[in-house]
Design a protein around this motif. Structure first.
Motif, PDB file in Angstrom:
ATOM      1  N   ASP A  29      85.897  66.428 -26.328  1.00  0.00           N
ATOM      2  CA  ASP A  29      85.519  65.042 -26.590  1.00  0.00           C
ATOM      3  C   ASP A  29      86.565  64.284 -27.403  1.00  0.00           C
ATOM      4  OD1 ASP A  29      83.184  65.337 -25.170  1.00  0.00           O
ATOM      5  OD2 ASP A  29      81.955  65.761 -26.943  1.00  0.00           O
ATOM      6  N   VAL A  30      87.455  65.009 -28.080  1.00  0.00           N
ATOM      7  CA  VAL A  30      88.454  64.333 -28.907  1.00  0.00           C
ATOM      8  C   VAL A  30      89.865  64.441 -28.323  1.00  0.00           C
ATOM      9  CG1 VAL A  30      87.141  64.541 -31.031  1.00  0.00           C
ATOM     10  CG2 VAL A  30      88.680  66.388 -30.371  1.00  0.00           C
ATOM     11  N   THR A  31      89.989  65.070 -27.171  1.00  0.00           N
ATOM     12  CA  THR A  31      91.292  65.146 -26.506  1.00  0.00           C
ATOM     13  C   THR A  31      91.642  63.790 -25.898  1.00  0.00           C
ATOM     14  OG1 THR A  31      90.895  67.469 -25.937  1.00  0.00           O
ATOM     15  CG2 THR A  31      92.610  66.319 -24.708  1.00  0.00           C
ATOM     16  N   PRO A  32      92.862  63.327 -26.056  1.00  0.00           N
ATOM     17  CA  PRO A  32      93.254  62.048 -25.447  1.00  0.00           C
ATOM     18  C   PRO A  32      92.997  62.051 -23.946  1.00  0.00           C
ATOM     19  CG  PRO A  32      94.933  62.781 -26.980  1.00  0.00           C
ATOM     20  CD  PRO A  32      93.962  63.921 -26.847  1.00  0.00           C
ATOM     21  N   LYS A  33      92.540  60.947 -23.416  1.00  0.00           N
ATOM     22  CA  LYS A  33      92.227  60.851 -22.002  1.00  0.00           C
ATOM     23  C   LYS A  33      93.502  60.893 -21.161  1.00  0.00           C
ATOM     24  CE  LYS A  33      87.875  60.441 -22.852  1.00  0.00           C
ATOM     25  NZ  LYS A  33      86.978  61.615 -22.601  1.00  0.00           N
ATOM     26  N   TRP A  34      93.394  61.578 -20.044  1.00  0.00           N
ATOM     27  CA  TRP A  34      94.513  61.614 -19.109  1.00  0.00           C
ATOM     28  C   TRP A  34      94.754  60.217 -18.552  1.00  0.00           C
ATOM     29  CZ3 TRP A  34      94.065  60.545 -13.760  1.00  0.00           C
ATOM     30  CH2 TRP A  34      95.227  60.738 -13.021  1.00  0.00           C
ATOM     31  N   ASP A  39      99.956  54.428 -13.902  1.00  0.00           N
ATOM     32  CA  ASP A  39      99.296  53.373 -14.668  1.00  0.00           C
ATOM     33  C   ASP A  39     100.346  52.457 -15.307  1.00  0.00           C
ATOM     34  OD1 ASP A  39      97.941  51.948 -16.849  1.00  0.00           O
ATOM     35  OD2 ASP A  39      96.255  53.294 -16.418  1.00  0.00           O
ATOM     36  N   PRO A  40     100.248  51.144 -15.096  1.00  0.00           N
ATOM     37  CA  PRO A  40     101.243  50.214 -15.652  1.00  0.00           C
ATOM     38  C   PRO A  40     101.236  50.136 -17.171  1.00  0.00           C
ATOM     39  CG  PRO A  40      99.430  49.015 -14.623  1.00  0.00           C
ATOM     40  CD  PRO A  40      99.256  50.455 -14.257  1.00  0.00           C
ATOM     41  N   SER A  41     100.200  50.686 -17.806  1.00  0.00           N
ATOM     42  CA  SER A  41     100.147  50.640 -19.271  1.00  0.00           C
ATOM     43  C   SER A  41     101.127  51.625 -19.914  1.00  0.00           C
ATOM     44  CB  SER A  41      98.725  50.939 -19.757  1.00  0.00           C
ATOM     45  OG  SER A  41      98.376  52.292 -19.494  1.00  0.00           O
ATOM     46  N   ILE A  42     101.610  52.587 -19.143  1.00  0.00           N
ATOM     47  CA  ILE A  42     102.571  53.554 -19.677  1.00  0.00           C
ATOM     48  C   ILE A  42     103.906  52.860 -19.916  1.00  0.00           C
ATOM     49  CG2 ILE A  42     103.864  55.674 -19.193  1.00  0.00           C
ATOM     50  CD1 ILE A  42     101.496  56.597 -17.485  1.00  0.00           C
ATOM     51  N   THR A  43     104.435  53.041 -21.105  1.00  0.00           N
ATOM     52  CA  THR A  43     105.732  52.456 -21.447  1.00  0.00           C
ATOM     53  C   THR A  43     106.804  53.535 -21.471  1.00  0.00           C
ATOM     54  OG1 THR A  43     105.288  52.702 -23.820  1.00  0.00           O
ATOM     55  CG2 THR A  43     104.673  50.610 -22.782  1.00  0.00           C
ATOM     56  N   ILE A  44     108.047  53.108 -21.352  1.00  0.00           N
ATOM     57  CA  ILE A  44     109.197  54.010 -21.377  1.00  0.00           C
ATOM     58  C   ILE A  44     110.023  53.684 -22.612  1.00  0.00           C
ATOM     59  CG2 ILE A  44     111.233  54.802 -20.125  1.00  0.00           C
ATOM     60  CD1 ILE A  44     108.548  55.403 -18.753  1.00  0.00           C
ATOM     61  N   ASP A  45     110.344  54.700 -23.414  1.00  0.00           N
ATOM     62  CA  ASP A  45     111.083  54.448 -24.646  1.00  0.00           C
ATOM     63  C   ASP A  45     112.583  54.319 -24.378  1.00  0.00           C
ATOM     64  OD1 ASP A  45     112.232  57.020 -24.448  1.00  0.00           O
ATOM     65  OD2 ASP A  45     110.769  57.917 -25.795  1.00  0.00           O
ATOM     66  N   GLU A  46     113.360  54.090 -25.416  1.00  0.00           N
ATOM     67  CA  GLU A  46     114.791  53.871 -25.264  1.00  0.00           C
ATOM     68  C   GLU A  46     115.533  55.096 -24.748  1.00  0.00           C
ATOM     69  OE1 GLU A  46     116.977  53.723 -29.106  1.00  0.00           O
ATOM     70  OE2 GLU A  46     114.988  53.959 -30.015  1.00  0.00           O
ATOM     71  N   TYR A  47     114.876  56.253 -24.800  1.00  0.00           N
ATOM     72  CA  TYR A  47     115.480  57.481 -24.296  1.00  0.00           C
ATOM     73  C   TYR A  47     115.074  57.761 -22.852  1.00  0.00           C
ATOM     74  CZ  TYR A  47     116.233  58.155 -29.293  1.00  0.00           C
ATOM     75  OH  TYR A  47     116.597  57.985 -30.604  1.00  0.00           O
ATOM     76  N   GLY A  48     114.214  56.916 -22.303  1.00  0.00           N
ATOM     77  CA  GLY A  48     113.777  57.078 -20.921  1.00  0.00           C
ATOM     78  C   GLY A  48     112.550  57.941 -20.746  1.00  0.00           C
ATOM     79  N   ALA A  49     111.827  58.234 -21.827  1.00  0.00           N
ATOM     80  CA  ALA A  49     110.657  59.110 -21.758  1.00  0.00           C
ATOM     81  C   ALA A  49     109.361  58.304 -21.744  1.00  0.00           C
ATOM     82  CB  ALA A  49     110.657  60.071 -22.940  1.00  0.00           C
ATOM     83  N   PRO A  50     108.347  58.763 -20.998  1.00  0.00           N
ATOM     84  CA  PRO A  50     107.070  58.035 -20.920  1.00  0.00           C
ATOM     85  C   PRO A  50     106.246  58.210 -22.186  1.00  0.00           C
ATOM     86  CG  PRO A  50     106.937  60.070 -19.669  1.00  0.00           C
ATOM     87  CD  PRO A  50     108.366  59.946 -20.119  1.00  0.00           C
ATOM     88  N   SER A  51     105.453  57.197 -22.500  1.00  0.00           N
ATOM     89  CA  SER A  51     104.698  57.176 -23.755  1.00  0.00           C
ATOM     90  C   SER A  51     103.615  58.247 -23.830  1.00  0.00           C
ATOM     91  CB  SER A  51     104.074  55.789 -23.956  1.00  0.00           C
ATOM     92  OG  SER A  51     103.307  55.397 -22.826  1.00  0.00           O
TER      93      SER A  51
END
Length: 335
Positions: A29-34, A39-51
């Motif tokens: 119940d406390v694990t982050p949801k997959w 999903d367009p809400s996923i962002t990519i950081d300056e190193y190219g890795a997904p959030s």
């Protein structure tokens, strides 16, 4: 370096409160949801890795050793156990057809029929997709492993595409010729097809970037990203990222580190804070030797893996808590 909120927050992945009227703590119940990698809400950081990597806790498992009946779907009771513990990343050993060693398989264009119940590749992909969907329902990201150093001498590619190989033998495998552009295209297109068809979340590359280098992995990442798939990619060995990889299996990598032995360094030798401040034991062998480690966003702490001779924790809660939970690294181990 990423300070993983999933690790530091008692209300995130690992529920640290006492379990009332229960024999164990269930963290589902406390694990982050997959989150779907499309999903367009996923962002990519300056190193190219997904959030979504910031919440990753990953374990490795071989279907032929962990499944209750030798099939992919026979892994579901194991996946249920993983989900209860708060694990949300599953790294599967290579699925290619093999003779009891997934890392010496017949090729990326094959999936072992023991896992899926069919010899047909496309039908096997459907079974894999169903299994991945079950993992996603349990908020678990799935990483597939691909071997690229060599293939089994029994691979049909040796007859249909002998030019894909150098003619050399490394151990029991036939060495792949990564200077051949047709081989690279075959490999890249096959991996992309598997990942897109089965909705895979990430890829692990065995013994890379030693053999294929960076270009094939970069091509795979670019093609999948162009399809809107913000997946994650990691190599076994240390890497320089360069648009190909997001992290490596041996992120915490002090001199003398061996993947065949459990890592107990933060209990026995190294200070977590100093290691983070200086980056002295993070990254590639060259980074560690020159004191230039810690320049990237994500690093793993590998307690054990499929190559380890023994387990690191073995019931020691201090070992798991201090090494995996209170360090700002992606925890990775084998159960």
């Amino acid at each position: 370096i990423c300070a993983l909120s999933v690790i530091f927050s008692a209300t995130s992945v690992f529920n640290l409160s006492a379990a009332s009227n229960e024999s164990y703590i269930d963290n589902r119940d406390v694990t982050p949801k997959w989150v779907d990698v499309r999903d367009p809400s996923i962002t990519i950081d300056e190193y190219g890795a997904p959030s979504w990597l910031k919440d990753l806790v990953i374990v490795s498992a071989a279907v032929n050793k962990k499944s209750t009946d030798g099939t992919l779907m026979g892994m579901l009771p194991i996946i249920d156990h993983y989900a209860e513990t708060g694990i949300n990343g599953l790294w599967l050993s290579p699925l290619g057809k093999h003779d009891n060693n997934p890392y010496l398989n017949y090729g990326w264009h094959t999936i072992d029929s023991d896992y899926t119940g069919t010899e047909d590749f496309d039908e096997s992909l459907e079974v894999l997709a169903d299994f991945v969907d079950e993992c996603h329902k349990r908020n678990i990201y799935v990483f597939l492993d691909f071997t690229s150093w060599g293939l089994s001498p029994k691979t049909d590619l040796l007859q249909t595409h002998p030019e894909f190989f150098t003619g050399q033998v490394d151990g029991q495998g036939i060495v792949i010729d990564w200077s051949n552009p047709d081989l690279i295209e075959f490999y890249v297109s096959t991996v992309v097809k598997i990942c897109s068809t089965a909705n895979i979340d990430g890829v692990r590359y065995d013994v890379e970037p030693r053999y294929s280098g960076y270009i094939p992995a970069q091509m795979i990442k670019e093609r999948l990203y162009n399809m809107g798939r913000k997946m994650a990619f990691f190599s076994e060995l240390g890497n320089d990222r360069v648009g190909s990889y997001d992290f490596e299996q041996w992120g915490v990598n002090p001199q003398g580190f061996s993947t065949t032995f459990p890592f107990r360094g933060f209990i026995e030798k190294y200070n977590i804070v100093d290691s983070i401040k200086t980056g002295s034991i993070l990254g590639t062998d060259t980074d560690v030797a020159t004191g230039e480690g810690g320049r990237n966003h994500y690093y793993t702490i590998q307690l054990t893996c499929h190559d380890s001779y023994n387990f690191a924790v073995r019931g020691n809660r201090v070992m798991m808590g201090y090494s995996a939970l209170f360090t700002p690294f992606i925890p990775l181990w084998s159960i």
